[in-house]
Motif scaffolding. Structure first.
Motif, short mmCIF file in Angstrom:
data_model
loop_
_atom_site.label_atom_id
_atom_site.label_comp_id
_atom_site.label_asym_id
_atom_site.label_seq_id
_atom_site.Cartn_x
_atom_site.Cartn_y
_atom_site.Cartn_z
N TYR A 160 -1.00 0.81 16.24
CA TYR A 160 -1.56 -0.05 15.20
C TYR A 160 -2.89 0.54 14.77
O TYR A 160 -3.79 0.74 15.58
N GLN B 163 2.91 -10.00 4.72
CA GLN B 163 3.03 -10.74 5.97
C GLN B 163 2.52 -12.18 5.87
O GLN B 163 2.79 -12.98 6.75
N HIS C 267 -1.43 -0.88 9.16
CA HIS C 267 -1.53 -2.27 8.71
C HIS C 267 -2.77 -2.44 7.84
O HIS C 267 -3.88 -2.07 8.26
N ALA D 117 2.11 -1.83 6.49
CA ALA D 117 2.40 -3.25 6.36
C ALA D 117 1.18 -3.91 5.71
O ALA D 117 0.04 -3.53 5.99
#
Length: 305
Positions: free
Chosen positions: A10, A156, A198, A225
């Protein structure tokens, strides 16, 4: 000292513009992106969006970094400055040129507004220079040819986001009339080079995300994301950075502002009042839940204390 991440799969980031001190709206974005990265055991980076040096307030970049440290928002690698990376953006632009995907444009903003239709983020470029510069017109900017195929992504927080660039935006600028590379190009190049997995940022950038996804496709770059946080608005419904209410947060007393941001993001109450920023994060990170973040701000920022 930077925190030691547990899982480097991440990789998140916070990218402020050094045009003024850190305010509550920016703090919300920093808190959300930092909490999401730390809850995942990942890496959190800071990148200065300082491409437009004419808007930069001297000393602000350093002041923002000092404020982040006082709020316990410690980054894991060296700070990236976009103003030092123009060669990367120029290389990406040249790649798109070689593919025949860009063209020079001689239109002014006023001409575009007069000739085009209004879209979600302003006038839609009508394609005046798409097939060549009109006679006696010199190039000002460089634009990207867009497709009429809809761009879709799953946010998200907001779910499906879909946009037809041809209908909603038109061919958009990659290099401005003043020679500065556009944000859309720079952010795509930077996210790929820093291996950002992310992107957690404010919802004011959600409508520009399809343009970034389109550029990622053309340049063969991975797609992170995305999660777009609610905006802190003043009593008139304006984004804080666009209003006189964008007062700086107080780094000398970080806990109250951190708690306000935490509540604004819909997170659960902490079991005790933290005595420091470090203690706040010790209590907050294990309780972070992206699914609790509201799609819209619950209260104007002036009432969210």
């Amino acid at each position: 000292m930077p925190a030691q991440p547990r899982d480097r799969c991440y990789r998140g980031r916070f990218a402020p513009s050094p045009t003024g001190p850190l305010h509550f709206g920016s703090l919300i974005a920093a808190v959300g992106s930092f909490a999401d990265a730390r809850a995942a055991g990942g890496v959190w980076l800071v990148r200065m969006d300082d491409l437009d040096r004419t808007r930069e307030v001297p000393g602000t970049a350093d002041a923002i970094l000092r404020a982040l440290e006082r709020f316990g928002l410690h980054w894991d690698q060296s700070v990236c400055y976009q103003s030092r990376r123009t060669d990367r953006y120029a290389a990406a632009l040249e790649q798109l040129r070689r593919q025949g995907l860009t063209y020079p444009c001689g239109c002014s903003r006023r001409e575009i507004a007069a000739a085009g239709r209004a879209g979600p983020e302003g006038p839609i470029y009508p394609g005046t220079c798409r097939n060549g510069l009109p006679r006696n017109r010199q190039a000002r900017a460089e634009r990207l040819r867009v497709s009429d195929t809809p761009i879709a992504l799953e946010d998200q927080i907001h779910g499906l986001v879909q946009q037809c660039l041809a209908a909603d935006v038109g061919d958009f600028v990659l290099r401005r009339a003043d020679g500065i590379h556009a944000y859309q190009l720079a952010v795509v190049v930077d996210d790929a080079e820093q291996r950002i997995s992310h992107v957690v940022r404010g919802a004011d950038l959600m409508l520009s995300t399809p343009r970034q996804v389109y550029l990622q496709q053309l340049l063969g770059l991975p797609r992170p994301a995305y999660a777009h946080l609610p905006l802190a608005l003043d009593a008139h419904g304006r984004k804080l950075s666009k209003s006189l209410a964008a007062a700086p947060v107080d780094p000398a007393d970080p806990v109250p502002a951190l708690l306000r941001a935490w509540r604004f993001l819909g997170q659960p109450s902490l079991p005790e009042w933290p005595g420091s920023a470090a203690q706040f994060w010790q209590l907050a990170v294990p309780r972070w839940c992206l699914a609790r973040v509201p799609r819209q701000p619950a209260l104007p920022a002036a009432s969210a204390r």
